[in-house]
Design an enzyme around this catalytic site. Sequence first.
Site, mmCIF file in Angstrom:
data_model
loop_
_atom_site.group_PDB
_atom_site.id
_atom_site.type_symbol
_atom_site.label_atom_id
_atom_site.label_comp_id
_atom_site.label_asym_id
_atom_site.label_seq_id
_atom_site.Cartn_x
_atom_site.Cartn_y
_atom_site.Cartn_z
ATOM 1 N N TRP A 31 -4.196 77.166 -69.800
ATOM 2 C CA TRP A 31 -5.380 78.030 -69.943
ATOM 3 C C TRP A 31 -5.180 79.384 -69.264
ATOM 4 O O TRP A 31 -5.987 80.278 -69.440
ATOM 5 C CB TRP A 31 -6.636 77.347 -69.411
ATOM 6 N N ARG A 32 -4.097 79.545 -68.530
ATOM 7 C CA ARG A 32 -3.783 80.852 -67.949
ATOM 8 C C ARG A 32 -2.937 81.697 -68.900
ATOM 9 O O ARG A 32 -2.629 82.840 -68.590
ATOM 10 C CB ARG A 32 -3.042 80.683 -66.620
ATOM 11 N N GLU A 44 -12.496 75.150 -67.926
ATOM 12 C CA GLU A 44 -13.439 75.153 -66.806
ATOM 13 C C GLU A 44 -14.307 73.894 -66.814
ATOM 14 O O GLU A 44 -14.573 73.311 -65.760
ATOM 15 C CB GLU A 44 -14.316 76.408 -66.840
ATOM 16 N N GLN A 49 -14.713 68.357 -61.335
ATOM 17 C CA GLN A 49 -14.577 67.014 -60.772
ATOM 18 C C GLN A 49 -13.311 66.287 -61.245
ATOM 19 O O GLN A 49 -13.251 65.063 -61.186
ATOM 20 C CB GLN A 49 -15.807 66.148 -61.117
ATOM 21 N N LEU A 87 -11.626 61.089 -69.220
ATOM 22 C CA LEU A 87 -11.946 62.184 -68.296
ATOM 23 C C LEU A 87 -13.213 61.908 -67.496
ATOM 24 O O LEU A 87 -13.431 62.509 -66.458
ATOM 25 C CB LEU A 87 -12.138 63.500 -69.063
ATOM 26 N N GLY A 88 -14.044 60.996 -68.002
ATOM 27 C CA GLY A 88 -15.282 60.675 -67.295
ATOM 28 C C GLY A 88 -16.329 61.770 -67.419
ATOM 29 O O GLY A 88 -16.122 62.777 -68.089
#
Length: 140
Positions: A31-32, A44, A49, A87-88
């Site tokens: 993502w960079r 983001e 978490q 990922l929860g």
Amino acid sequence: MSMLKIPAADLPKFRRRMLSWFAERKRDLPWRRTRNSYRIWLSEIMLQQTRVAAVIPYYERFLERFPDLQALAKAKTDHVLENWAGLGYYSRARNLQRAAKEIVARHSGEFPREYEAALALPGIGRYTASAVLSIAYDAP
């Protein structure tokens, strides 16, 4: 706890040194490598978490399935949740899709450039709005 106080006259030099340090030592993260607001926003949300190392493979797979905001907005919620599995905090995925639908309907399919409009989206708080706007659109 004492805070480091930098004299105002030294702030420009401090900023330059910090940015130089970051440029040399930052991690290479997918993502960079983009200014695409959808991809930055997705990262983001996924990073909330959740450790960076855990997010990377999910991020890449999610983008294969939902390469852009329109694809996410049109998807069945069950498919979004299937691709989020592991990922929860599934409310993040639900809010991500709800916001994608709003962006398509109200913002011509582009993550809004105005802070208040970004903040009004489901699942977007001050930090996330600021992060996406600053990274994708060079907002202060």
